[in-house]
Design an enzyme around this catalytic site. Structure first.
Site, PDB file in Angstrom:
ATOM      1  N   SER A  81      75.796  -8.188 -15.830  1.00 38.68           N
ATOM      2  CA  SER A  81      76.654  -9.178 -16.483  1.00 38.68           C
ATOM      3  C   SER A  81      75.889 -10.130 -17.384  1.00 38.68           C
ATOM      4  O   SER A  81      76.365 -10.503 -18.452  1.00 38.68           O
ATOM      5  CB  SER A  81      77.354 -10.041 -15.433  1.00 38.68           C
ATOM      6  N   ASP A 430      84.288  -4.789 -10.901  1.00 41.25           N
ATOM      7  CA  ASP A 430      82.891  -5.055 -10.543  1.00 41.25           C
ATOM      8  C   ASP A 430      82.762  -5.638  -9.139  1.00 41.25           C
ATOM      9  O   ASP A 430      82.021  -5.117  -8.311  1.00 41.25           O
ATOM     10  CB  ASP A 430      82.278  -6.035 -11.545  1.00 41.25           C
ATOM     11  N   HIS A 434      81.216  -3.496  -6.022  1.00 40.59           N
ATOM     12  CA  HIS A 434      79.971  -3.851  -5.318  1.00 40.59           C
ATOM     13  C   HIS A 434      80.102  -3.791  -3.796  1.00 40.59           C
ATOM     14  O   HIS A 434      79.102  -3.788  -3.095  1.00 40.59           O
ATOM     15  CB  HIS A 434      79.550  -5.282  -5.674  1.00 40.59           C
ATOM     16  N   HIS A 501      75.762  -1.280 -10.255  1.00 42.23           N
ATOM     17  CA  HIS A 501      76.217  -0.917 -11.596  1.00 42.23           C
ATOM     18  C   HIS A 501      75.687   0.484 -11.916  1.00 42.23           C
ATOM     19  O   HIS A 501      74.959   1.076 -11.134  1.00 42.23           O
ATOM     20  CB  HIS A 501      75.666  -1.906 -12.622  1.00 42.23           C
TER      21      HIS A 501
HETATM   22  O1  LIG Z   1      74.986 -10.652  -9.000  1.00 39.11           O
HETATM   23  C1  LIG Z   1      75.659  -9.654  -8.743  1.00 39.11           C
HETATM   24  O2  LIG Z   1      76.782  -9.712  -8.224  1.00 39.11           O
HETATM   25  C2  LIG Z   1      75.071  -8.299  -9.020  1.00 39.11           C
HETATM   26  O3  LIG Z   1      73.698  -8.314  -8.725  1.00 39.11           O
HETATM   27  C3  LIG Z   1      75.221  -7.940 -10.446  1.00 39.11           C
HETATM   28  O4  LIG Z   1      76.551  -8.044 -10.872  1.00 39.11           O
HETATM   29  P1  LIG Z   1      76.947  -8.721 -12.250  1.00 39.11           P
HETATM   30  O5  LIG Z   1      75.799  -8.461 -13.186  1.00 39.11           O
HETATM   31  O6  LIG Z   1      78.186  -7.962 -12.655  1.00 39.11           O
HETATM   32  O7  LIG Z   1      77.183 -10.143 -12.010  1.00 39.11           O
HETATM   33 MN   LIG Z   2      79.352  -7.710 -14.906  1.00 39.39          MN
HETATM   34 MN   LIG Z   3      78.303  -6.667 -10.935  1.00 39.56          MN
END
Ligand SMILES: O=C(O)[C@H](O)COP(=O)(O)O
Ligand SMILES: [Mn+2]
Ligand SMILES: [Mn+2]
EC number: 5.4.2.12
Length: 559
Positions: A81, A430, A434, A501
């Site tokens: 992200s 997302d 996760h 991801h």
């Molecule tokens: O911080 C998180 O939740 C993951 O490590 C990465 O997810 P994001 O890049 O979509 O925030």
């Molecule tokens: Mn993201």
């Molecule tokens: Mn993520």
């Protein structure tokens, strides 16, 4: 042009009009992959997202969202992200934190910097504490960097080192924490052979201990503080490997949610609380999940939780996590300096902007989008709305999250006629992806699709334009695969769930009643990535992007 030759004024686009309302939708963790049973986006009912490709293929394409296209060190680095929204908003590819730290460690310059010199002042009498995410995920931190830092710090005078580990299982496979702790223990044993008193002092799962973000739940940071600073936790072990193995053996245990633990000596005394005179380095390079702890370490006046003790320490971040708040004040590596982002240009050119997401992604469409900058460029031209996320739950329990609430806010902003750009992040694919829960992720994708539909309907109502894209992949592939793309099985014959991801490209679709006839994707930007979106959006607002921006993805075709 001013006397310096620089001007915020953007040239008018020769063919595209100004004043259209643009709905800019970022689906978080929505990539494109082969359709199979582990592709939750494929399985879920997503009629709106499906319709873009089917009904207007010349206005739908894939763009790159990982590796070098977003400033990461290698093509094996999945998108995330931070780098994704940076690229979307800045319109250029910046060398990102992961790579900057690699370079500083490889050249040894990290040890010449002011940040390291500052923490080094504690080495004579105090302990050096390293706190961060222990994995090779490469999103927030990397194990190899921690290993180099441990070696380098000891060579530069650290005699007593304590590591406070946060187990991952989110950017890497669940269960991999055991191996990472083993590797770290091996390194610390080698340091001890050289006379350095080096041990793991505490730990816990990243989502339950320390790594909250955007102030969603300070209890998470408090649990970490209690273990790291006070040396107190519900679980006590004499050895970190044993700690992680035992805690993982509990029913439904996952690396990312392990409870906090402290390592104690034979008398039950914590081996590494943080005390006056110590040095602390938080070794994550990514900002969002470290800035809350940075506040707890730096702010004299702090009311988010009872710190009990506020040790006088020499603290530095791996990077500075917030350039506006100057947090932390000391850091080992300077963060990428992103300037002249599209948001800043657009407010200078009269584009009124509304941005919205729920807490867990709010900073993505504001802070990351604006080049890691907090707040408004111009509060009269912009409005940012945060919808409070649920806290204290894993999002597979509430896979719809606040998608509809975000869409309602966006719809109202579009219909209000007050804004030219209405930008949202829809977190579902997302955040639920996760968790590794396939059923819940399917529900999540469906909910996000419904939210897209609502926003698009509002855009059609006002004769506007929509741009729908994503920041990186996640929900489109929920299984770890071998090089041939076949699902990998563990020793028990079960598939290995992928919580992280992916390396997949993401879709981008444009459309809406306000889109000028003839606008379509060019076919001469085959390697287009997230950084090409800013120039594209500037065009749709009726402007030509600055010369140094990555090129636009669109052309206006005239018969
Ligand atoms: O911080 C998180 O939740 C993951 O490590 C990465 O997810 P994001 O890049 O979509 O925030
Ligand atoms: Mn993201
Ligand atoms: Mn993520």
């Amino acid at each position: 042009m001013g006397s310096s030759g620089f001007s915020w004024k953007l040239d008018d686009h020769p063919k595209l009009p100004k004043g259209k309302t643009i709905g800019l939708i970022v689906l978080d963790g929505w990539g494109e992959a082969k359709p199979d049973q582990y592709n939750c986006i494929h399985i879920a009912e997503t009629p709106t997202m499906d319709s873009f490709k089917k009904t207007a293929p010349e206005k739908w394409r894939l763009i790159r969202a990982h590796g070098k296209a977003v400033g990461l060190p290698t093509e094996d680095d999945m998108g995330n992200s931070e780098v994704g929204h940076n690229a979307l908003g800045a319109g250029r590819i910046y060398v990102q934190g992961a790579k900057l730290v690699d370079l500083a460690l490889a050249s040894g310059k990290i040890y010449d910097g002011e940040g390291f010199k500052y923490v080094q002042q504690s080495f004579d009498k105090g302990t050096l504490h390293l706190i961060g995410l222990l994995s090779d995920g490469g999103v927030h931190s990397r194990l190899d960097q921690v290993q180099l830092l441990l070696k380098g710090a000891s060579e530069h005078g650290a005699k007593r080192i304590r590591v406070h580990v946060l187990t991952d299982g989110r950017d890497v496979l669940d269960g991999s924490s055991v191996g990472f702790v083993e590797t770290l223990e091996g390194d610390l044993a080698k340091l001890r052979e050289k006379g350095v008193d080096a041990h793991i002092a505490s730990g816990g799962g990243r989502m339950y201990v320390t790594m909250d973000r955007y102030e969603n739940d300070w209890e998470v940071v408090k649990r970490g503080w209690d273990a790291q600073v006070l040396g107190e936790a519900p679980h006590k072990f004499q050895n970190a490997l044993e700690a992680v193995k035992k805690l993982r053996a509990e029913p439904k245990a996952h690396d990312q949610y392990l409870p906090p633990f402290v390592i104690v000596d034979g008398n039950g005394k914590a081996v590494g609380p943080i005390v006056d005179g110590d040095a602390v380095v938080t070794f994550n390079f990514r900002a969002d999940r470290m800035v809350m702890l940075a506040k707890a370490f730096e702010y004299q006046d702090f009311y988010k939780f009872d710190r009990v003790r506020f040790p006088k320490i020499h603290y530095a971040g791996m990077l500075q996590y917030d350039g506006e708040l100057k947090l932390p004040g000391r850091y080992l590596v300077s963060p990428p300096e992103m300037e002249r982002t599209s948001g800043e240009y657009l407010v200078h050119n009269g584009v009124r902007t509304f941005a919205c997401s729920e807490t867990v992604k709010f900073g993505h469409v504001t802070f990351f989008w604006n080049g890691n900058r907090s707040g408004y460029f111009n509060s009269e031209m912009e409005e940012y709305v945060e919808i409070l996320s649920d806290s204290g739950i894993t999002f597979n329990v509430q896979p719809k999250m606040k998608a509809i609430e975000i869409a309602e806010k966006a719809r109202d902003a579009i219909l209000s006629g007050k804004f030219h750009q209405v930008r949202v992040n829809l977190p579902n694919s997302d955040m639920v992806g996760h968790t590794g829960d396939i059923e819940a992720t399917i529900v999540a994708c469906k909910a996000a699709d419904k939210a897209v539909k609502m926003i698009i309907e509002a855009i059609e109502q006002v004769g506007g334009i929509y741009v729908v894209t994503a920041d990186h992949g996640n929900a489109e592939d929920m299984v770890k695969r071998n090089k041939k793309g076949q699902p990998l099985l563990d020793k028990a014959g079960n598939i290995q769930i992928l919580t992280s991801h992916t390396l997949q490209p993401v879709p981008i679709a444009i459309g809406g009643a306000g889109l000028s006839p003839g606008v379509r994707f060019r076919n001469d930007v085959p390697n287009g990535g997230l950084a090409n979106v800013a120039a594209t959006v500037m065009n749709l607002h009726g402007f030509v992007a600055p010369n140094d921006y990555e090129t636009t993805l669109i052309e206006v075709f005239e018969n």
